[in-house]
Design a protein around this motif. Structure first.
Motif, PDB file in Angstrom:
ATOM      1  N   ASP A 716      -8.043   8.737   5.810  1.00 39.36           N
ATOM      2  CA  ASP A 716      -7.040   8.477   6.845  1.00 39.36           C
ATOM      3  C   ASP A 716      -6.805   9.676   7.738  1.00 39.36           C
ATOM      4  OD1 ASP A 716      -6.121   5.827   5.981  1.00 39.36           O
ATOM      5  OD2 ASP A 716      -5.429   6.877   4.197  1.00 39.36           O
ATOM      6  N   GLU A 772       1.876  -1.911  12.275  1.00 36.08           N
ATOM      7  CA  GLU A 772       2.682  -3.108  12.526  1.00 36.08           C
ATOM      8  C   GLU A 772       3.625  -2.911  13.716  1.00 36.08           C
ATOM      9  OE1 GLU A 772       4.604  -4.908   9.183  1.00 36.08           O
ATOM     10  OE2 GLU A 772       6.035  -5.962  10.444  1.00 36.08           O
TER      11      GLU A 772
ATOM     12  N   LEU B 192      -7.107  -5.655   5.907  1.00 41.45           N
ATOM     13  CA  LEU B 192      -6.187  -4.749   6.575  1.00 41.45           C
ATOM     14  C   LEU B 192      -5.172  -4.241   5.565  1.00 41.45           C
ATOM     15  CD1 LEU B 192      -5.196  -3.602   9.353  1.00 41.45           C
ATOM     16  CD2 LEU B 192      -3.575  -5.505   9.371  1.00 41.45           C
ATOM     17  N   GLY B 193      -5.165  -2.941   5.376  1.00 40.01           N
ATOM     18  CA  GLY B 193      -4.133  -2.306   4.546  1.00 40.01           C
ATOM     19  C   GLY B 193      -3.326  -1.401   5.433  1.00 40.01           C
ATOM     20  N   ARG B 194      -2.256  -0.820   4.866  1.00 43.56           N
ATOM     21  CA  ARG B 194      -1.465   0.094   5.696  1.00 43.56           C
ATOM     22  C   ARG B 194      -2.273   1.355   5.969  1.00 43.56           C
ATOM     23  NH1 ARG B 194       3.260  -0.817   1.595  1.00 43.56           N
ATOM     24  NH2 ARG B 194       1.343  -1.010   0.406  1.00 43.56           N
ATOM     25  N   THR B 196      -6.190   3.342   5.123  1.00 43.17           N
ATOM     26  CA  THR B 196      -7.566   2.869   5.125  1.00 43.17           C
ATOM     27  C   THR B 196      -8.106   2.545   3.743  1.00 43.17           C
ATOM     28  OG1 THR B 196      -7.842   4.297   7.023  1.00 43.17           O
ATOM     29  CG2 THR B 196      -9.841   3.392   6.083  1.00 43.17           C
ATOM     30  N   ARG B 270       5.055  -4.417   2.257  1.00 41.77           N
ATOM     31  CA  ARG B 270       3.783  -4.105   2.919  1.00 41.77           C
ATOM     32  C   ARG B 270       3.779  -4.492   4.397  1.00 41.77           C
ATOM     33  NH1 ARG B 270       1.281  -6.438  -2.265  1.00 41.77           N
ATOM     34  NH2 ARG B 270       2.584  -4.928  -3.339  1.00 41.77           N
ATOM     35  N   ALA B 271       4.354  -5.640   4.711  1.00 44.15           N
ATOM     36  CA  ALA B 271       4.354  -6.105   6.102  1.00 44.15           C
ATOM     37  C   ALA B 271       5.333  -7.254   6.259  1.00 44.15           C
ATOM     38  CB  ALA B 271       2.958  -6.566   6.510  1.00 44.15           C
ATOM     39  N   SER B 272       5.707  -7.500   7.515  1.00 42.39           N
ATOM     40  CA  SER B 272       6.548  -8.663   7.793  1.00 42.39           C
ATOM     41  C   SER B 272       5.668  -9.899   7.905  1.00 42.39           C
ATOM     42  CB  SER B 272       7.298  -8.457   9.111  1.00 42.39           C
ATOM     43  OG  SER B 272       6.378  -8.478  10.185  1.00 42.39           O
ATOM     44  N   GLU B 274       5.789 -11.954  10.224  1.00 41.84           N
ATOM     45  CA  GLU B 274       5.389 -12.044  11.632  1.00 41.84           C
ATOM     46  C   GLU B 274       4.075 -11.285  11.880  1.00 41.84           C
ATOM     47  OE1 GLU B 274       8.179 -10.078  14.176  1.00 41.84           O
ATOM     48  OE2 GLU B 274       7.299 -10.878  16.021  1.00 41.84           O
ATOM     49  N   TYR B 275       4.021 -10.077  11.361  1.00 42.86           N
ATOM     50  CA  TYR B 275       2.808  -9.271  11.550  1.00 42.86           C
ATOM     51  C   TYR B 275       1.631  -9.891  10.796  1.00 42.86           C
ATOM     52  CZ  TYR B 275      -0.203  -5.072  11.605  1.00 42.86           C
ATOM     53  OH  TYR B 275      -1.240  -4.180  11.779  1.00 42.86           O
ATOM     54  N   ALA B 278       0.246 -12.752  12.741  1.00 38.98           N
ATOM     55  CA  ALA B 278      -0.532 -12.260  13.885  1.00 38.98           C
ATOM     56  C   ALA B 278      -1.884 -11.723  13.430  1.00 38.98           C
ATOM     57  CB  ALA B 278       0.260 -11.182  14.623  1.00 38.98           C
ATOM     58  N   MET B 279      -1.868 -11.051  12.289  1.00 32.57           N
ATOM     59  CA  MET B 279      -3.112 -10.464  11.793  1.00 32.57           C
ATOM     60  C   MET B 279      -4.102 -11.520  11.310  1.00 32.57           C
ATOM     61  SD  MET B 279      -3.168  -7.315  12.466  1.00 32.57           S
ATOM     62  CE  MET B 279      -2.246  -7.775  13.920  1.00 32.57           C
ATOM     63  N   GLU B 282      -5.800 -12.349  14.528  1.00 33.03           N
ATOM     64  CA  GLU B 282      -6.656 -11.265  15.040  1.00 33.03           C
ATOM     65  C   GLU B 282      -7.885 -11.068  14.156  1.00 33.03           C
ATOM     66  OE1 GLU B 282      -6.315  -9.659  17.809  1.00 33.03           O
ATOM     67  OE2 GLU B 282      -4.205  -9.865  18.413  1.00 33.03           O
ATOM     68  N   LEU B 283      -7.662 -11.009  12.853  1.00 30.34           N
ATOM     69  CA  LEU B 283      -8.780 -10.691  11.961  1.00 30.34           C
ATOM     70  C   LEU B 283      -9.748 -11.870  11.839  1.00 30.34           C
ATOM     71  CD1 LEU B 283      -7.246  -8.615   9.015  1.00 30.34           C
ATOM     72  CD2 LEU B 283      -7.947  -7.866  11.278  1.00 30.34           C
ATOM     73  N   TRP B 286     -11.735 -11.779  14.963  1.00 28.80           N
ATOM     74  CA  TRP B 286     -12.608 -10.598  14.887  1.00 28.80           C
ATOM     75  C   TRP B 286     -13.801 -10.878  13.963  1.00 28.80           C
ATOM     76  CZ3 TRP B 286     -10.054  -5.211  13.426  1.00 28.80           C
ATOM     77  CH2 TRP B 286     -11.044  -4.252  13.216  1.00 28.80           C
ATOM     78  N   LYS B 289     -16.145 -13.452  15.492  1.00 25.97           N
ATOM     79  CA  LYS B 289     -16.948 -12.901  16.594  1.00 25.97           C
ATOM     80  C   LYS B 289     -18.065 -12.009  16.049  1.00 25.97           C
ATOM     81  CE  LYS B 289     -13.355 -13.207  20.092  1.00 25.97           C
ATOM     82  NZ  LYS B 289     -12.261 -12.528  20.797  1.00 25.97           N
TER      83      LYS B 289
END
Ligand SMILES: Cc1cc2nc3c(=O)[nH]c(=O)nc-3n(C[C@H](O)[C@H](O)[C@H](O)COP(=O)(O)OP(=O)(O)OC[C@H]3O[C@@H](n4cnc5c(N)ncnc54)[C@H](O)[C@@H]3O)c2cc1C
Lengths: 784, 299
Positions: A716, A772, B192-194, B196, B270-272, B274-275, B278-279, B282-283, B286, B289
């Motif tokens: 990171d 986020e 996706l993690g907070r 890497t 870890r996340a809301s 909402e996020y 959205a992910m 997106e993912l 992604w 594609k």
């Protein structure tokens, strides 16, 4: 007698990247840490019953079932130790007596033959609580109707430079009133006002707190602990137990990372009180990783409200700031962090009109302690973002804006102190150049946006005016030297740097110098604390004084022996030499046995023992109403970081390409160690910028483990960290050195925030700058 | 707030010498007795006190239970006790199921994967299990054994809820079977993690695509998600859309919307939600594609 060959003289090791003297021991695992020490069959283990409530009154305690569990040797409560203690404000007990004030507050201690049995017994303790409303926001804590944490604040003993407000939750209020802020706004072309938030975070040292305490039959205590401040701990334990310092001995082996969390008194106190009830038995207390997150110290949270105004020429004219520190249940260092924040509230800028109010506010959160930077990373989060916004509104380049407004030597700073010479402008120029400031570089993918950001910083050691250091230098027969100090090696390389200084003064190779370890308050000379980036400078001065004392004794001996003027003598390559007579004497033996008088008339000299101490005498107090005074601090270390990063618009993730980190260290005694501090600071700074926060719900920690408290790992961290050393000497530093241990993490978070803003148009005001937050803010922007 | 114990609580340890041996000892109480593979979930839960078994039956040393076998006609069989590193470095797995290798490489750290097993990952049934989405799109089947005998089950039918599976008391997972992967397939696992490395997934998306002349698009797709519903899930409606329409940025984004609508994420540390939602969009877009590009490059 041999000829003097001046050309083969080893260069002075000062300024050389000498290898760490503890490297081999640590890399091989041989170095002993507190948990490695062996105590034999008498060893017992302590565990602590902790408050599950953020705020409650203890109504009753029933420990009978715990005490009856086989294997349990003692159970202790607040009744075992009833004096309050605290570094600047005596506001806590080791075990709670009346109320509990945070989740994790120690209520009962159990001593048993194993950790597991002690823990089982803890779970048998019955505590009846009257749950009280918690205070969980440092701003709302000041509302008239807010619950009070410390009803008896008026009775607490307090240092004279701390100003608590009994009847409120304010543990300290520090004020600055300089110039005339109210009238200055009218002259401003641009005024920006913003609020910034910094979460509570934790130090996460790789080694959690470990303390072993024993009460011996003579009534004295010994504490073996992973400690950054053995002497301060001795003092605090003496306060809490109403003993004198000499009744307590603290032995501190190597520390597996402290970052401030192992200064002051936390888990160690519980070990000492438990040891009280089982004389002759050492009692070991180890925090689990989960406890480490909220039972020792955390970094305080902060709400900062700031207003800055500048004229059309881009000169900052006024700044008004309010800091609300989320100090937690007790303050230990927090009150002084609030003070340091106040007297540094402008950042390293020249601002004629300043108003600042820094409030250290009690909340029902974990205890705020010192953490690398001592309030400075927190305040620069806001300062360096608002300066960026001001520059934007003025349509000025951000580097240019900073160069125009930062302090130079000879100018007055926020407290009226005249700045010593500093190389901040040079740091800014070099950091900016190192990342190609002003040049747009392509992102790594069509989904990424790349840009650059910059932030400057300053920090002074925040300590009582009379924090002292001392050292001894003892010569051995073989001309090696044993140096005793009370400052601690916490991974920053201080023992190596001290060895370099001694070698430099005595003209011997560095590997002839040994540091007495472990630090032991019974044998090591006094040192205030290993905090505040003060050792290279303060302990360094004491060590140099001790080495010079030894040097003088050796030269006097040789001068008498050769019947020469001491002026012509020197120490080089382990020998005393005379530049005049070209006489040479190896140091071996003479430094212990002395030298024979001529004609068998006896001997002169004797074992060489140098001693030295240092205490700054010139720090003055500050006016209570205005925060003005002649010299608030010993010095400021200044610097700048410049960041080049990109943001993936699909996720909000930040990828840092490079960070240039430039600091004016006065003199790099060991350049590689300085660079290591810059690298470590950037890594820790980036980790706190992007990931770290202790999440609480109504005062209850939600992520007290590595599962959900994330820190940066090696993948990171920035691809490239560019350390830049600037050297504008400090007049009273050894060889001109000043500290740099904490500084390299101070500007990192705002520099990243500024770069993220430049890349995406989105500014994050509350740390951390999580993917986020960036993503959701960008969504908001997109949808207008 | 109950803190984890300072030490692992005491338990009886049984070294099972065969599946039969393990099954006989296992009996019916999972409150008291648990099977142990790598222990990387089990020990964490025991220290936390969320489970308190007094007896652990170690499956790791059962002969044959850790074997990895590839057959050119029938596909891959992974013993439930095979460690993630053993699976990831198997040459046949690398050659034939690189998607699985990539997915395993996102789990924790190399050190942890020396112990963690795929069997444990599936039986623990975390919604965030990183091996699950790839195994789902690869059409995996599980072999479950009990004293009464053996049964087979599609992985798709295995997860019942967070921590809940189709395993009945007294039953263990012995094998994970993957059919031969479709010809010309390409796959992608995005986690996706907070930070890497080493984090649990906020969202995990596996996409597998392969050419097939039959559907309109000329391709078939399989999509599975982790960490956005009570169990890892397949997104059949999105898969169908991609087969019945011409492949384009629009159809990919439409498919990603379907995935997003199907997700029922929660908000946690870890996340809301909402996020996360959205992910998922997106993912999924992604990964689709990326897979499209790989398929097109091959064509
Ligand atoms: C630091 C850390 C990081 C982690 N990161 C990740 C990550 O990134 N992604 C991820 O998906 N997981 C992660 N995990 C979770 C864990 O490592 C995985 O789920 C792992 O695959 C579990 O396998 P194991 O062999 O260790 O299972 P164990 O802990 O031995 O068992 C897990 C559960 O399954 C049961 N069980 C095991 N084998 C069988 C069987 N054959 N039949 C029936 N029941 C069985 C056990 O009784 C237990 O209930 C992480 C864990 C840790 C400690």
């Amino acid at each position: 007698m041999t000829e003097v060959e001046r050309t083969v003289s080893a260069p002075s090791p000062v300024g050389e990247s000498v290898k760490r003297i503890d490297a081999f021991e640590k890399a091989t695992g041989a170095a002993p840490f507190a948990d490695d020490l062996q105590f034999g069959p008498n060893l017992l283990y302590g565990r602590v019953v902790r408050s599950p409530h953020p705020h409650a009154r203890i109504l009753s305690l029933d420990v009978s079932k715990a005490a009856a569990l086989p294997g349990v040797r003692a159970v202790v409560t607040g009744d075992n130790c009833d004096a309050r203690f605290g570094l600047y404000l005596r506001d806590r007990y080791i075990f709670c007596r009346d109320k509990v004030r945070f989740v994790g507050d120690p209520v009962v201690g159990v001593v048993a033959i194993s950790e597991t049995i002690a823990e089982q017994a803890c779970r048998l303790v019955e505590v009846e609580y009257e749950v009280l409303d918690p205070v969980v926001d440092p701003v709302r804590a000041l509302d008239p109707g807010a619950p009070l944490l410390h009803e008896n604040l008026a009775d607490y003993e307090v240092a004279d430079f701390i100003d608590p407000k009994p009847g409120t939750n304010i543990a300290n209020h520090f004020k600055v009133r300089k110039g005339n802020v109210a009238s200055a706004w009218d002259e401003c072309e641009v005024i920006v006002e913003r609020e910034f938030r910094v979460p509570i975070i934790q130090h996460v040292p790789i080694e959690p707190h470990v303390a072993v305490a024993e009460l011996d039959r003579s009534g004295r205590y010994t504490l073996w602990s992973s400690s950054q401040s053995p002497f301060a701990q001795r003092n605090l334990i003496a306060q809490a137990l109403e003993l004198s310092q000499s009744d307590i001995r603290v032995i501190a082996p190597y520390v597996g990372g402290g970052f401030g969390s192992k200064a002051g008194l936390s888990a160690e106190g519980t070990a000492v009180v438990m040891a009280m009830s089982v004389p002759g038995h050492p009692v070991k207390v180890r925090l689990t990783r989960e406890e480490e997150f909220f039972c020792a110290f955390v970094r305080q949270g902060l709400v900062a409200k700031t207003r800055v105004g500048a004229n059309a020429q881009g000169e900052i004219l006024a700044m008004k700031t309010e800091y609300y520190w989320d100090a937690g249940a007790y303050t230990e260092y927090g009150v002084n962090i609030a003070r340091a924040a106040g007297y540094s509230s402008t950042g390293p800028y020249r601002i004629p009109n300043v108003e600042a109010d820094s409030y250290c506010v009690y909340t029902n959160h974990p205890v705020g302690g010192p953490m690398r930077g001592f309030g400075m990373p927190e305040i620069h989060w806001g300062i360096e973002q608002i300066m960026d916004i001001v520059a934007e509104e003025l349509e000025m380049d951000k580097v240019e804006f900073r160069l125009k407004n930062v302090l130079h030597g000879g100018e007055q700073n926020v407290t009226g102190m005249v700045m010593h010479p500093i190389g901040l402008s040079e740091c800014i120029e070099k950091a900016a150049r190192a990342i190609n400031w002003g040049v747009d570089e392509p992102p790594s993918s069509p989904y990424a946006r790349r840009s650059k950001g910059i932030a400057v910083s300053w920090k002074a050691p925040a300590m009582p005016p009379n924090a002292g250091s001392s050292a001894t230098v003892r010569m051995n027969e073989d001309a090696t030297v044993t140096v005793a100090v009370g400052g601690q090696e916490i991974g920053q390389g201080t023992f190596t740097v001290m060895a370099q200084m001694v070698a430099g003064v005595l003209g011997i190779p560095v590997d002839w110098v040994q540091i007495s370890t472990p630090v032991d308050t019974k044998y090591s000379p006094y040192e205030w604390q290993t905090v505040a980036s003060r050792l290279t400078w303060s302990m360094g001065n004491a060590v140099v004084a001790a080495a010079q004392d030894a040097r003088r004794q050796i030269l006097e001996l040789a001068a008498e022996h050769w019947n020469e003027d001491i002026e012509h003598l020197d120490l080089r390559d382990g020998q005393v030499i005379s530049y005049r007579s070209e006489e040479v004497l190896p140091l071996q033996n003479l430094v212990v046995y002395g030298l024979p008088l001529p004609d068998d008339q006896g001997w002169r000299g004797g074992p060489i023992l140098g001693q030295g101490s240092f205490m700054p005498g010139y720090v003055t107090s500050l006016d209570n109403e205005t925060g003005q005074g002649t010299r608030a601090v010993v010095h400021y270390t200044t610097g700048c970081q410049a960041v080049d990063l990109e943001v993936d618009t699909r996720t909000g993730k930040v990828k840092i390409h490079r960070i240039a980190s430039a600091f004016d260290v006065g003199k790099a005694i060991n350049p590689e160690q300085v660079e290591a501090q810059m690298q470590g600071g950037v890594v820790q700074g980036a980790s706190t910028a992007l990931f770290e926060q202790l999440i609480r719900h109504n005062g209850v920690p939600q992520n007290a483990s590595f599962t959900d408290y994330r820190i940066a790992t090696s993948v990171d961290i920035p691809d490239e960290i560019i350390p830049i050393i600037v050297e504008v000497p400090q007049d009273d530093g050894p060889w001109g050195a000043r500290g740099v241990g904490e500084h390299p993490m101070i500007p990192t978070a705002p520099a990243i925030a500024n770069a993220v803003s430049a890349a995406t148009g989105v500014r994050i005001f509350d740390l951390p700058i999580s993917a986020e937050k960036i993503y959701l803010e960008m969504q908001k922007e997109r949808s207008g | 707030m109950e803190l984890p114990l300072p030490e692992l609580p005491a338990f009886d340890y049984l070294h099972a010498s065969s599946a039969q041996h393990a099954l006989e000892q296992l009996g019916g109480s999972i409150a008291r007795t648990r099977v142990l593979s790598g222990g990387t979930d089990l020990f964490v839960q025991m220290r936390a006190g969320s489970i308190a078994p007094t007896e652990l039956i170690d499956l790791k040393h059962i002969p044959g239970l850790a074997t990895i076998e590839f057959d050119e006609n029938s596909g891959l069989t992974i013993g439930a006790a095979a460690t993630m590193n053993a699976v990831a470095r198997d040459p046949e797995v690398q050659a034939n199921y690189p998607l699985l290798v990539r997915a395993l490489e996102t789990v924790a750290s190399y050190q942890l994967r020396n112990r963690a097993t795929i069997g444990g990952n599936l039986c623990n049934a975390s919604p965030a299990a990183d091996s699950a989405p790839s195994l789902l799109v690869l059409g995996s089947r599980l072999t479950l054994e009990s004293v009464g005998g053996q049964r087979e089950l599609a992985l798709n039918d295995f997860f019942k809820g967070p921590g809940e599976t189709a395993l009945t008391p007294g039953e263990i997972l012995t094998k994970i079977s993957l059919p031969l992967a479709p010809t010309g397939w390409k796959g992608r696992y995005l986690k996706l993690g907070r930070n890497t490395s080493g984090d649990l997934a906020i969202v995990g998306v596996a996409v597998l695509g392969f050419p097939d002349p039959e559907p309109t698009s000329g391709f078939r797709f399989r999509i599975a998600l982790a960490s956005v519903a009570p169990t890892p899930i397949r997104v059949a409606d999105a898969e169908e859309l991609l087969e019945t329409t011409t492949l384009s940025d629009e159809s990919i984004e439409q498919a990603a919307r379907i995935a997003q609508d199907l997700a029922r994420p929660i908000s946690d540390a870890r996340a809301s939600a909402e996020y996360r939602r959205a992910m998922v969009f997106e993912l999924t877009a992604w990964a689709l594609k990326d897979v499209r590009q790989m398929l097109e490059e091959e064509a």
